[in-house]
Each structure stands twice: as C-alpha cells, then as structure tokens.
Design a protein around this motif. Structure first.
Motif, PDB file in Angstrom:
ATOM      1  N   GLY A  58     -52.176   4.284  30.037  1.00  0.00           N
ATOM      2  CA  GLY A  58     -51.446   4.766  31.321  1.00  0.00           C
ATOM      3  C   GLY A  58     -50.158   4.814  31.274  1.00  0.00           C
ATOM      4  O   GLY A  58     -49.595   5.760  31.649  1.00  0.00           O
ATOM      5  N   LYS A  59     -49.434   3.868  30.480  1.00  0.00           N
ATOM      6  CA  LYS A  59     -48.034   3.881  30.352  1.00  0.00           C
ATOM      7  C   LYS A  59     -47.603   4.767  29.324  1.00  0.00           C
ATOM      8  O   LYS A  59     -46.824   5.481  29.365  1.00  0.00           O
ATOM      9  CB  LYS A  59     -47.629   2.411  30.071  1.00  0.00           C
ATOM     10  N   MET A  60     -48.544   5.025  28.085  1.00  0.00           N
ATOM     11  CA  MET A  60     -48.115   5.884  27.118  1.00  0.00           C
ATOM     12  C   MET A  60     -48.325   7.352  27.696  1.00  0.00           C
ATOM     13  O   MET A  60     -47.506   8.032  27.092  1.00  0.00           O
ATOM     14  CB  MET A  60     -49.013   5.506  25.756  1.00  0.00           C
ATOM     15  N   LYS A  61     -49.169   7.632  28.690  1.00  0.00           N
ATOM     16  CA  LYS A  61     -49.387   9.131  28.937  1.00  0.00           C
ATOM     17  C   LYS A  61     -48.144   9.595  29.623  1.00  0.00           C
ATOM     18  O   LYS A  61     -47.853  10.669  29.633  1.00  0.00           O
ATOM     19  CB  LYS A  61     -50.427   8.919  30.170  1.00  0.00           C
ATOM     20  N   ASN A  62     -47.268   8.673  30.434  1.00  0.00           N
ATOM     21  CA  ASN A  62     -46.021   9.135  30.875  1.00  0.00           C
ATOM     22  C   ASN A  62     -44.897   9.796  29.597  1.00  0.00           C
ATOM     23  O   ASN A  62     -44.323  10.662  29.943  1.00  0.00           O
ATOM     24  CB  ASN A  62     -45.159   8.005  31.455  1.00  0.00           C
ATOM     25  N   GLU A  63     -44.993   8.997  28.346  1.00  0.00           N
ATOM     26  CA  GLU A  63     -44.061   9.485  27.318  1.00  0.00           C
ATOM     27  C   GLU A  63     -44.730  10.677  26.528  1.00  0.00           C
ATOM     28  O   GLU A  63     -44.264  11.396  25.677  1.00  0.00           O
ATOM     29  CB  GLU A  63     -43.559   8.431  26.518  1.00  0.00           C
ATOM     30  N   PHE A  64     -46.097  10.258  26.313  1.00  0.00           N
ATOM     31  CA  PHE A  64     -46.872  11.326  25.293  1.00  0.00           C
ATOM     32  C   PHE A  64     -47.997  11.787  26.153  1.00  0.00           C
ATOM     33  O   PHE A  64     -49.109  11.234  26.215  1.00  0.00           O
ATOM     34  CB  PHE A  64     -47.368  10.394  24.172  1.00  0.00           C
ATOM     35  N   PRO A  65     -47.585  12.982  26.761  1.00  0.00           N
ATOM     36  CA  PRO A  65     -48.850  13.483  27.817  1.00  0.00           C
ATOM     37  C   PRO A  65     -50.183  13.786  27.098  1.00  0.00           C
ATOM     38  O   PRO A  65     -51.109  13.737  27.712  1.00  0.00           O
ATOM     39  CB  PRO A  65     -48.106  14.745  28.153  1.00  0.00           C
ATOM     40  N   ASN A  66     -50.003  13.984  25.856  1.00  0.00           N
ATOM     41  CA  ASN A  66     -51.331  14.633  25.222  1.00  0.00           C
ATOM     42  C   ASN A  66     -51.985  13.587  24.406  1.00  0.00           C
ATOM     43  O   ASN A  66     -52.851  13.562  23.816  1.00  0.00           O
ATOM     44  CB  ASN A  66     -51.066  15.705  24.043  1.00  0.00           C
ATOM     45  N   ILE A  67     -51.570  12.141  24.458  1.00  0.00           N
ATOM     46  CA  ILE A  67     -51.907  11.132  23.885  1.00  0.00           C
ATOM     47  C   ILE A  67     -53.288  10.934  24.274  1.00  0.00           C
ATOM     48  O   ILE A  67     -53.622  11.115  25.447  1.00  0.00           O
ATOM     49  CB  ILE A  67     -51.245   9.682  23.924  1.00  0.00           C
ATOM     50  N   SER A  68     -54.439  10.331  23.568  1.00  0.00           N
ATOM     51  CA  SER A  68     -55.691  10.093  23.989  1.00  0.00           C
ATOM     52  C   SER A  68     -55.948   8.758  23.951  1.00  0.00           C
ATOM     53  O   SER A  68     -55.318   7.905  23.189  1.00  0.00           O
ATOM     54  CB  SER A  68     -56.830  10.925  23.077  1.00  0.00           C
ATOM     55  N   LEU A  69     -56.914   8.311  24.659  1.00  0.00           N
ATOM     56  CA  LEU A  69     -57.231   6.681  24.796  1.00  0.00           C
ATOM     57  C   LEU A  69     -57.772   6.488  23.196  1.00  0.00           C
ATOM     58  O   LEU A  69     -57.519   5.276  23.186  1.00  0.00           O
ATOM     59  CB  LEU A  69     -58.420   6.682  25.706  1.00  0.00           C
ATOM     60  N   GLY A  70     -58.338   7.349  22.763  1.00  0.00           N
ATOM     61  CA  GLY A  70     -59.189   6.972  21.303  1.00  0.00           C
ATOM     62  C   GLY A  70     -57.795   6.665  20.349  1.00  0.00           C
ATOM     63  O   GLY A  70     -57.814   5.672  19.441  1.00  0.00           O
ATOM     64  N   THR A  71     -56.545   7.509  20.571  1.00  0.00           N
ATOM     65  CA  THR A  71     -55.378   7.191  19.884  1.00  0.00           C
ATOM     66  C   THR A  71     -54.847   5.861  20.174  1.00  0.00           C
ATOM     67  O   THR A  71     -54.416   5.115  19.332  1.00  0.00           O
ATOM     68  CB  THR A  71     -54.442   8.262  19.965  1.00  0.00           C
ATOM     69  N   VAL A  72     -54.885   5.540  21.197  1.00  0.00           N
ATOM     70  CA  VAL A  72     -54.503   4.214  21.889  1.00  0.00           C
ATOM     71  C   VAL A  72     -55.137   3.111  21.286  1.00  0.00           C
ATOM     72  O   VAL A  72     -54.960   2.078  20.510  1.00  0.00           O
ATOM     73  CB  VAL A  72     -54.031   3.928  23.413  1.00  0.00           C
ATOM     74  N   TYR A  73     -56.528   3.022  21.348  1.00  0.00           N
ATOM     75  CA  TYR A  73     -57.419   2.265  20.358  1.00  0.00           C
ATOM     76  C   TYR A  73     -57.236   1.908  19.007  1.00  0.00           C
ATOM     77  O   TYR A  73     -57.113   0.953  18.707  1.00  0.00           O
ATOM     78  CB  TYR A  73     -58.990   2.447  20.703  1.00  0.00           C
ATOM     79  N   ARG A  74     -57.052   3.016  18.486  1.00  0.00           N
ATOM     80  CA  ARG A  74     -56.875   3.327  16.924  1.00  0.00           C
ATOM     81  C   ARG A  74     -55.682   2.440  16.590  1.00  0.00           C
ATOM     82  O   ARG A  74     -55.503   1.602  15.636  1.00  0.00           O
ATOM     83  CB  ARG A  74     -57.065   4.728  16.464  1.00  0.00           C
ATOM     84  N   ASN A  75     -54.454   2.893  17.327  1.00  0.00           N
ATOM     85  CA  ASN A  75     -53.490   2.191  16.962  1.00  0.00           C
ATOM     86  C   ASN A  75     -53.458   0.700  17.517  1.00  0.00           C
ATOM     87  O   ASN A  75     -52.809  -0.339  16.841  1.00  0.00           O
ATOM     88  CB  ASN A  75     -52.018   2.794  17.672  1.00  0.00           C
ATOM     89  N   LEU A  76     -54.063   0.281  18.372  1.00  0.00           N
ATOM     90  CA  LEU A  76     -54.160  -1.250  18.854  1.00  0.00           C
ATOM     91  C   LEU A  76     -55.061  -1.781  17.865  1.00  0.00           C
ATOM     92  O   LEU A  76     -54.718  -3.122  17.422  1.00  0.00           O
ATOM     93  CB  LEU A  76     -54.922  -1.353  20.026  1.00  0.00           C
ATOM     94  N   LEU A 110     -55.235  -1.085  14.608  1.00  0.00           N
ATOM     95  CA  LEU A 110     -54.430  -1.157  13.368  1.00  0.00           C
ATOM     96  C   LEU A 110     -53.393  -2.307  13.656  1.00  0.00           C
ATOM     97  O   LEU A 110     -53.003  -3.142  12.435  1.00  0.00           O
ATOM     98  CB  LEU A 110     -53.651   0.323  13.260  1.00  0.00           C
ATOM     99  N   LEU A 111     -52.694  -2.348  14.700  1.00  0.00           N
ATOM    100  CA  LEU A 111     -51.642  -3.431  14.948  1.00  0.00           C
ATOM    101  C   LEU A 111     -52.297  -4.850  15.109  1.00  0.00           C
ATOM    102  O   LEU A 111     -51.613  -5.750  14.492  1.00  0.00           O
ATOM    103  CB  LEU A 111     -50.805  -3.346  16.221  1.00  0.00           C
ATOM    104  N   VAL A 112     -53.474  -5.134  15.395  1.00  0.00           N
ATOM    105  CA  VAL A 112     -54.165  -6.331  15.329  1.00  0.00           C
ATOM    106  C   VAL A 112     -54.546  -6.656  13.892  1.00  0.00           C
ATOM    107  O   VAL A 112     -54.291  -7.492  13.172  1.00  0.00           O
ATOM    108  CB  VAL A 112     -55.369  -6.146  16.171  1.00  0.00           C
ATOM    109  N   GLU A 113     -55.024  -5.549  13.067  1.00  0.00           N
ATOM    110  CA  GLU A 113     -55.303  -5.711  11.608  1.00  0.00           C
ATOM    111  C   GLU A 113     -54.080  -6.098  10.719  1.00  0.00           C
ATOM    112  O   GLU A 113     -54.163  -6.763   9.868  1.00  0.00           O
ATOM    113  CB  GLU A 113     -55.885  -4.437  11.192  1.00  0.00           C
ATOM    114  N   LEU A 114     -52.926  -5.550  10.932  1.00  0.00           N
ATOM    115  CA  LEU A 114     -51.583  -5.710  10.477  1.00  0.00           C
ATOM    116  C   LEU A 114     -50.957  -7.139  10.884  1.00  0.00           C
ATOM    117  O   LEU A 114     -49.986  -7.762  10.444  1.00  0.00           O
ATOM    118  CB  LEU A 114     -50.515  -4.689  10.926  1.00  0.00           C
ATOM    119  N   GLY A 115     -51.697  -7.734  11.955  1.00  0.00           N
ATOM    120  CA  GLY A 115     -50.828  -9.127  12.496  1.00  0.00           C
ATOM    121  C   GLY A 115     -49.895  -9.226  13.117  1.00  0.00           C
ATOM    122  O   GLY A 115     -49.370  -9.862  13.419  1.00  0.00           O
ATOM    123  N   GLU A 116     -49.655  -7.809  13.810  1.00  0.00           N
ATOM    124  CA  GLU A 116     -48.368  -7.462  14.585  1.00  0.00           C
ATOM    125  C   GLU A 116     -48.782  -8.200  16.236  1.00  0.00           C
ATOM    126  O   GLU A 116     -47.768  -8.405  16.892  1.00  0.00           O
ATOM    127  CB  GLU A 116     -47.801  -6.147  14.478  1.00  0.00           C
TER     128      GLU A 116
END
Length: 135
Positions: free
Chosen positions: A31-49, A51-57
């Motif tokens: 919901g927050k990312m949609k404001n800055e990136f109107p075309n972002i998908s929920l799948g993109t958010v899940y994939r990035n989350l 990846l960030l977990v996998e990287l330990g960030e």
C-alpha cells in the motif's frame, strides 16, 4: 554469489521497513509502495521481501493466525504479540541472553538460534477494555 542488481523499488521497501516503527505486513508495505510506484505489483513486493530476508537485511516474523510481518532489527531479540489487535512490539528480555548456550548444554547437538515470542494484551487494548467496562 553474483552481484545483485540495484533496484529502486527494493531500496524503497528496505528504507520503509527500516524507518517503520511497527512490524509491517507485505500488504501494508505494498500500500505504501503503490504511492511511489503506481505500477508495482504485490508479487514484486513479496519477491523483494523474500530477497531482503535471504540477504539478512530484514527478518520475517511468522505468527499464528496472522500474516507474516517484517522487522529491520536483525539482531536477536524477542517479540510481544497482542492477542486482541495483533500488534507486534520488540521486547527486551536480558534474562534470555545466553539461552542458546544453555539449551546446547541440554541437547546432544548444536543449537544455533532461537525465537521467543510472548503473547498477551497490549497497553492500548487493556485501556480500551477498561474504558468499555466503565461506560
């Protein structure tokens, strides 16, 4: 490991979690990312989350009866989950420090980590209950 390509969306997700005082869900981050990136998908958010977990960030917090939450604090610490409003708060319990070593003494193997989650009713929900009883 190959060099990770820079992603402005991933960087914004990381920064949002880093600056968020709560432990957001993927949906609230979306919901927050949609404001800055109107075309972002929920799948993109899940994939990035993921990846960030996998990287330990960031850390993923899985709780019963609720969506996963995300935390920028990757240091070992405990959480409190309110059984009414499902908010999650970091909780500092110094007595738990060293529990991995203590568990290792009682276990024929190697304990490498632990997660401790406390459940109960948060201050806000307790006050709300009290106000409902007095009115």
């Amino acid at each position: 490991m190959a060099t990770l390509k820079y992603s402005r969306q991933r960087e914004c997700i990381r920064e949002y979690i880093r600056n968020c005082r709560e432990h957001p869900t993927a949906d609230s981050i979306y919901g927050k990312m949609k404001n800055e990136f109107p075309n972002i998908s929920l799948g993109t958010v899940y994939r990035n989350l993921s990846l960030l977990v996998e990287l330990g960030e960031i850390t993923k917090i899985s709780i019963d009866n609720g969506p996963d939450r995300f935390d920028c604090n990757t240091n070992p610490h405990s959480h409190f989950v309110c059984t009414h409003c499902h908010c999650i708060q970091d909780i500092d319990v110094p007595e738990i420090d060293g529990i991995v070593e203590k568990a290792s003494e009682k276990f024929n193997g190697k304990v490498s980590a632990h997660r401790t989650t406390f459940y109960g009713i948060c201050k806000h929900c307790l006050e709300e209950e009290k106000n409902q009883k007095t009115s």
